[in-house]
Design a protein around this motif. Structure first.
Motif, PDB file in Angstrom:
ATOM      1  N   HIS A  96     -16.173   0.990 -53.182  1.00  0.00           N
ATOM      2  CA  HIS A  96     -17.341   1.857 -53.004  1.00  0.00           C
ATOM      3  C   HIS A  96     -17.044   3.025 -52.001  1.00  0.00           C
ATOM      4  N   SER A  97     -16.242   2.677 -51.181  1.00  0.00           N
ATOM      5  CA  SER A  97     -15.746   3.942 -50.324  1.00  0.00           C
ATOM      6  C   SER A  97     -15.262   5.174 -51.264  1.00  0.00           C
ATOM      7  N   LYS A  98     -14.244   4.518 -51.962  1.00  0.00           N
ATOM      8  CA  LYS A  98     -13.580   5.595 -53.237  1.00  0.00           C
ATOM      9  C   LYS A  98     -14.426   6.302 -53.871  1.00  0.00           C
ATOM     10  N   GLU A  99     -15.468   5.693 -54.449  1.00  0.00           N
ATOM     11  CA  GLU A  99     -16.318   6.285 -55.377  1.00  0.00           C
ATOM     12  C   GLU A  99     -17.513   7.201 -54.613  1.00  0.00           C
ATOM     13  N   HIS A 100     -17.975   6.967 -53.498  1.00  0.00           N
ATOM     14  CA  HIS A 100     -19.056   7.614 -52.790  1.00  0.00           C
ATOM     15  C   HIS A 100     -18.240   8.931 -52.021  1.00  0.00           C
ATOM     16  N   GLU A 101     -17.016   8.809 -51.758  1.00  0.00           N
ATOM     17  CA  GLU A 101     -16.054   9.985 -51.652  1.00  0.00           C
ATOM     18  C   GLU A 101     -16.276  11.038 -52.828  1.00  0.00           C
ATOM     19  N   ALA A 102     -15.940  10.681 -53.915  1.00  0.00           N
ATOM     20  CA  ALA A 102     -15.859  11.351 -55.210  1.00  0.00           C
ATOM     21  C   ALA A 102     -17.394  12.038 -55.177  1.00  0.00           C
ATOM     22  N   PHE A 103     -18.332  11.242 -55.032  1.00  0.00           N
ATOM     23  CA  PHE A 103     -19.747  11.612 -55.068  1.00  0.00           C
ATOM     24  C   PHE A 103     -20.078  12.701 -54.057  1.00  0.00           C
ATOM     25  N   ASN A 104     -19.699  12.473 -52.537  1.00  0.00           N
ATOM     26  CA  ASN A 104     -19.816  13.392 -51.562  1.00  0.00           C
ATOM     27  C   ASN A 104     -19.094  14.778 -51.868  1.00  0.00           C
ATOM     28  N   GLY A 105     -18.161  14.419 -52.355  1.00  0.00           N
ATOM     29  CA  GLY A 105     -17.306  15.919 -52.815  1.00  0.00           C
ATOM     30  C   GLY A 105     -18.126  16.713 -53.709  1.00  0.00           C
TER      31      GLY A 105
END
Length: 307
Positions: A96-105
């Motif tokens: 979840h952390s990894k994929e939301h980092e992509a979304f936040n980018g």
């Protein structure tokens, strides 16, 4: 060795991961959000989009804190079932952390100050780790996991909520996250009980966590609206406010589930989501499903009980 699926070199068989055994399989995803991703991906509304984007900005640091607070008590766990659940919880939260980092980018490319919010929250959690007792840190995780579980359940149940997503990739991210939040919703709570957590501490920490949560989200939301130059777009903001907080809005409809937490006998499984989750596993993971072409470890996507 990691919590990856292990192949028996002698027989060629594949052993089940701890997360799979527990019904909490970490699913490897790789969402991509291009520069063409819709700016107002929720309801074509700046107020609502920036609200959910504010929540997403909190996830990488928040979920790292959740994992650490559970890891603090991993050494006291002797029951194999709970050990497996913790392994699945850690694996899912890491993804979840990894994929939301992509979304936040993607959100940062649209000019939203996501990195600042992320760093500030990281500082807040650093202070909490230093000054708050470890069991109270775990109690805070239990409280905030309750928030995410009931929000996630609402997303999975409410078609009106789902229809507000105007970007297909954003919808897939949030539905996948919602599924897994409910798969592991009991883990932090059960570890907390094992660690000697009690009712008075649990509800006290929930009250404090609620105040901090709404303060952090509220101020972050205002900052994103300001960056978007839509803070004073009163007409659109009023529409968004009514959708979230008005009569029959999303949050008033969660009040009963939220206050359930204050019952002395409360347990996350009191909110039965098994049929709901099984339905969404089929809708997401079966051939032609929402995530069928997205998931990188499809053979490991289902918990043993759901196969």
């Amino acid at each position: 060795m990691t919590n990856a699926t292990l192949a028996d070199t002698n027989t060629g068989t594949v052993r089940m991961t701890a997360g799979e055994r527990a019904g909490i399989p970490p699913r490897r995803m790789d969402f991509e959000f291009t520069d063409e991703t819709t700016r107002y991906w929720y309801g074509d509304n700046a107020f609502l989009t920036t609200f959910w984007t504010t929540l997403s900005a909190l996830f990488p640091e928040g979920e790292t804190f959740f994992v650490d607070s559970v890891k603090n008590y991993r050494h006291i766990i002797t029951e194999q079932a709970l050990k497996d659940q913790v392994s699945g919880f850690i694996g899912q939260e890491a993804m979840h952390s990894k994929e939301h980092e992509a979304f936040n980018g993607m959100a940062s490319k649209h000019g939203f100050p996501i990195e600042k919010l992320d760093k500030e929250l990281g500082w807040l959690f650093k202070v909490i780790r230093k000054v708050i007792p470890k069991r109270m840190q775990l109690a805070a995780t239990v409280a905030l996991e309750h928030y995410t579980a009931i929000l996630a359940e609402q997303l999975l149940r409410d078609e009106r909520h789902q229809e507000m997503f105007k970007d297909k990739e954003a919808l897939k991210l949030w539905m996948w996250h919602a599924l897994e939040e409910n798969e592991h919703k009991i883990v932090a709570y059960d570890v907390y009980k094992l660690a000697g957590g009690n009712y008075a501490e649990r509800v006290f920490v929930m009250f404090i966590a609620t105040v901090i949560f709404f303060t952090v989200v509220g101020t972050g939301h205002i900052r994103l609206l300001w960056a978007d130059k839509s803070l004073f777009n009163f007409k659109e903001n009023w529409k968004g406010l009514k959708f979230l907080w008005g009569f029959n809005g999303l949050f008033p409809r969660l009040a009963g589930q939220y206050f359930d937490f204050y019952r002395p006998s409360f347990h996350p499984n009191d909110h039965d989501t098994e049929a709901l989750l099984d339905d969404w596993r089929h809708r997401m993971l079966d051939e032609g499903g929402m995530l069928a072409d997205q998931i990188k470890n499809p053979s490991k996507a289902r918990p043993a009980a759901a196969v």
